[in-house]
Design an enzyme around this catalytic site. Structure first.
Site, PDB file in Angstrom:
ATOM      1  CB  SER A  15      40.399  36.489  49.782  1.00 30.65           C
ATOM      2  OG  SER A  15      39.604  37.373  49.005  1.00 30.65           O
ATOM      3  CE  LYS A 110      40.863  47.629  44.478  1.00 37.14           C
ATOM      4  NZ  LYS A 110      41.590  46.736  43.547  1.00 37.14           N
ATOM      5  CE  LYS A 195      38.626  46.784  40.493  1.00 40.19           C
ATOM      6  NZ  LYS A 195      38.745  45.334  40.789  1.00 40.19           N
ATOM      7  CB  SER A 258      38.789  39.357  37.672  1.00 39.42           C
ATOM      8  OG  SER A 258      37.622  40.160  37.682  1.00 39.42           O
ATOM      9  NE  ARG A 259      34.777  37.761  44.516  1.00 40.57           N
ATOM     10  CZ  ARG A 259      35.709  38.149  45.376  1.00 40.57           C
ATOM     11  NH1 ARG A 259      36.763  37.379  45.604  1.00 40.57           N
ATOM     12  NH2 ARG A 259      35.612  39.282  46.032  1.00 40.57           N
TER      13      ARG A 259
END
Length: 339
Positions: A15, A110, A195, A258-259
């Protein structure tokens, strides 16, 4: 498209990789998007959209799909890697012998290296050598909104100032996508890993039902842990007040796109780790990131109590509510203390 005139080759057709490729192509650049599954690439080519992840966003004409890695890498000197952190090194070793001699590498991955907790810059140097220019982009970016052209801003850091300027020119779009150059290469990398961990914690807090006060406190103290770890690595504390730090942290901790947050919410509601992962159905980067960040913090002697309690839930079977109560029961401290 001539085989040698693409502005960027994007490695990773999930994605986020697709969204970045669409953004580049929408800026008028020829872009090659490569994915490891030829059937998936064939489907993208047939549909001219990523129906699985971004079904409502058609591909610009300048976005080209490619299943042959050598052909994809020959198309551009600039390579954007957008793959999960646990396969980052593997992918770099795979592309190295096929890269052009003038290649430059940027990643939107990330995280830290699996098991070792090393920064991805160290993984890249080990895989590709010391001469190739490196860069990283990071910040509050949900793929769906980016692909839809909704206003978004990120940070960009590079080892070479010219590479940073070139990337900013390629990516920046005054209508929807702002790209800020940041000289802190370490800090921009680190924010995106930490994060994800804190977002799981924020989700746990909300899943338990602790409310907005608790979530905000956790985000704030999570930012402290991020900054503390960054300082130990030599990062600039101001970086964590920017897009790659506070920006990404707030987004990931507060929105159900957010997963990591959704995963944490399920844990807070009593679901076990494996069942929560299965229900998400995509990679939950924070699950691995938690172990990696903990390894790095222990190696540097940095105390990160929120990260530690999330680790205890994910890997040691601790109940989310018990982890929260452990944090709440810690000794009284000065807000600016180092532990």
């Amino acid at each position: 498209m001539n085989a040698l005139n693409a502005a960027m080759t994007v490695i990773g057709a999930g994605s986020y990789g697709t969204a970045l490729a669409i953004t580049l192509a929408r800026n008028g650049h020829h872009v090659v998007l490569w994915g490891h599954d030829p059937k998936h690439i064939a489907t993208l080519q047939h549909d001219r959209c990523n129906a699985a992840f971004l079904p409502d966003v058609p591909f610009p004409d300048t976005l080209h799909l490619e299943s042959d890695l050598a052909t994809a890498l020959a198309a551009s000197r600039d390579i954007l890697v957008v793959v999960p952190s646990h396969v980052f090194g593997q992918v770099l070793r795979q592309i190295k012998p096929l890269m052009r001699s003038d290649a430059r590498l940027v990643w939107a991955t990330k995280g830290l290296e699996a098991e070792t907790g090393r920064l991805l810059q160290d993984v890249a140097r080990e895989a590709l050598g010391d001469d190739i220019p490196l860069a990283v982009i990071s910040g509050p970016t949900f793929a769906k909104e980016l692909a839809a052209g909704l206003p978004t801003a990120i940070s960009l850091a590079a080892t070479d100032p010219q590479f940073a300027e070139d990337l900013q020119r390629l990516l920046h779009c005054g209508k929807s996508f702002r790209v800020y150059i940041n000289p802190d290469f370490i800090g921009v990398q680190l924010g995106g890993a930490v994060k994800n961990v804190i977002a799981i914690g924020a989700g746990m807090s909300d899943g338990i039902g602790f409310g907005a006060n608790a979530r905000t406190a956790l985000i704030t103290r999570g930012l402290v842990e991020m900054s503390r770890l960054g300082a130990a690595l030599g990062a600039d504390p101001e970086t964590f007040m920017g897009m790659a730090g506070l920006g990404d942290l707030v987004l990931t901790c507060t929105d159900n796109q957010s997963r990591n947050r959704r995963f944490g919410m399920m844990l807070g509601q009593g679901m076990d780790v494996q069942s929560a992962q299965d229900k998400i159905g995509q990679v939950v980067e924070g699950y691995r990131n938690t172990k990696e960040v903990r390894v790095l913090a222990q190696r540097l002697g940095v105390e990160m109590p929120i990260t530690e309690e999330i680790y205890q839930v994910l890997y040691c079977g601790k109940i989310a509510r018990e982890a929260a109560l452990t944090l709440l029961g810690r000794a009284r401290k000065d807000e600016r203390s180092s532990n």
